[in-house]
Design an enzyme around this catalytic site. Structure first.
Site, PDB file in Angstrom:
ATOM      1  N   ASN A  69      93.437  17.270 -21.048  1.00  0.00           N
ATOM      2  CA  ASN A  69      92.225  17.105 -21.844  1.00  0.00           C
ATOM      3  C   ASN A  69      91.377  15.963 -21.287  1.00  0.00           C
ATOM      4  O   ASN A  69      91.897  14.962 -20.772  1.00  0.00           O
ATOM      5  CB  ASN A  69      92.525  16.943 -23.341  1.00  0.00           C
ATOM      6  N   GLU A 108      88.260  13.847 -22.662  1.00  0.00           N
ATOM      7  CA  GLU A 108      87.392  13.571 -23.803  1.00  0.00           C
ATOM      8  C   GLU A 108      86.090  12.927 -23.343  1.00  0.00           C
ATOM      9  O   GLU A 108      85.899  12.630 -22.151  1.00  0.00           O
ATOM     10  CB  GLU A 108      88.163  12.710 -24.812  1.00  0.00           C
ATOM     11  N   CYS A 123      89.601  20.719 -23.566  1.00  0.00           N
ATOM     12  CA  CYS A 123      91.051  20.823 -23.765  1.00  0.00           C
ATOM     13  C   CYS A 123      91.781  20.999 -22.429  1.00  0.00           C
ATOM     14  O   CYS A 123      91.210  21.478 -21.441  1.00  0.00           O
ATOM     15  CB  CYS A 123      91.376  22.020 -24.646  1.00  0.00           C
ATOM     16  N   GLU A 139      94.011  23.204 -21.727  1.00  0.00           N
ATOM     17  CA  GLU A 139      94.084  24.628 -21.365  1.00  0.00           C
ATOM     18  C   GLU A 139      92.818  25.055 -20.625  1.00  0.00           C
ATOM     19  O   GLU A 139      92.865  25.829 -19.663  1.00  0.00           O
ATOM     20  CB  GLU A 139      94.261  25.493 -22.622  1.00  0.00           C
ATOM     21  N   CYS A 177      90.774  27.839 -27.397  1.00  0.00           N
ATOM     22  CA  CYS A 177      91.614  28.024 -26.206  1.00  0.00           C
ATOM     23  C   CYS A 177      92.447  29.289 -26.295  1.00  0.00           C
ATOM     24  O   CYS A 177      92.733  29.915 -25.272  1.00  0.00           O
ATOM     25  CB  CYS A 177      92.482  26.801 -25.956  1.00  0.00           C
TER      26      CYS A 177
HETATM   27  N1  THU Z   1      93.868  19.289 -27.258  1.00  0.00           N
HETATM   28  C1  THU Z   1      94.153  19.960 -26.104  1.00  0.00           C
HETATM   29  O1  THU Z   1      93.754  19.549 -25.004  1.00  0.00           O
HETATM   30  N2  THU Z   1      94.903  21.097 -26.200  1.00  0.00           N
HETATM   31  C2  THU Z   1      95.482  21.552 -27.336  1.00  0.00           C
HETATM   32  O2  THU Z   1      96.205  22.540 -27.290  1.00  0.00           O
HETATM   33  C3  THU Z   1      95.236  20.865 -28.607  1.00  0.00           C
HETATM   34  C4  THU Z   1      94.254  19.750 -28.572  1.00  0.00           C
HETATM   35  C5  THU Z   1      93.123  18.031 -27.156  1.00  0.00           C
HETATM   36  C6  THU Z   1      91.683  18.048 -27.572  1.00  0.00           C
HETATM   37  C7  THU Z   1      91.452  16.582 -27.883  1.00  0.00           C
HETATM   38  O3  THU Z   1      91.151  15.897 -26.671  1.00  0.00           O
HETATM   39  C8  THU Z   1      92.802  16.088 -28.378  1.00  0.00           C
HETATM   40  O4  THU Z   1      93.749  17.043 -27.945  1.00  0.00           O
HETATM   41  C9  THU Z   1      92.884  15.938 -29.887  1.00  0.00           C
HETATM   42  O5  THU Z   1      92.469  17.085 -30.532  1.00  0.00           O
END
Ligand code: THU
Length: 136
Positions: free
Chosen positions: A43, A45, A54, A56, A88
């Site tokens: 991820n 941000e 994300c 994925e 995702c």
């Molecule tokens: N997040 C992911 O990257 N994948 C997931 O399957 C669940 C959530 C990330 C998004 C965000 O940066 C952090 O986790 C909190 O939601």
């Protein structure tokens, strides 16, 4: 190391590279494509929160950029049980199938394994559009 062990190792390793200063919730994802090639993403941000992506999505973008088109298996590495978000699930659906395995893992163990159809039942996918195009 077998394919799944390599998949899990890649998801755990890339998780350490997550850029998650706002949520402090690091996630890694890895997938194996139809050629047996492994791709990973974490991820990423952003100070403008909704712009974050994300793990994925990163792994899928890497697969597409690398020439892969189908997801054979995917792993998501987080703390405890982390399942893909709704968006995702749809991203995985685009390049996977009902039977595509989604392995939810943490640092130590495989926590739960899903078939994509369990995460996104009765899904809308490329086939729905293809029918429309054929009819015209
Ligand atoms: N997040 C992911 O990257 N994948 C997931 O399957 C669940 C959530 C990330 C998004 C965000 O940066 C952090 O986790 C909190 O939601």
């Amino acid at each position: 190391m077998n394919d799944l062990d390599a998949l899990f190792a890649a998801a755990r390793a890339v998780r350490a590279r997550a850029y998650a200063p706002y949520s402090r919730f690091a996630v890694g994802a890895a997938l194996i494509d139809e050629n047996g090639v492994l791709y990973a993403g974490c991820n990423v941000e952003n100070a403008a929160y909704p712009v974050g992506t994300c793990a994925e999505a990163g792994a899928i973008a890497a697969m597409i950029a690398g020439g892969g088109r189908r997801i054979v298996a995917l792993a998501v590495a987080g703390q405890g049980l982390v399942t893909p978000c709704g968006a995702c699930r749809q991203r995985i659906r685009e390049f996977g199938s009902d039977e595509t395995r989604v392995h939810c893992i943490d640092e130590h163990a495989v926590i739960k394994i899903y078939a994509l159809k369990q995460l996104l039942p009765d899904s809308f996918g490329p086939d729905n559009l293809a029918k429309e195009h054929l009819a015209r």
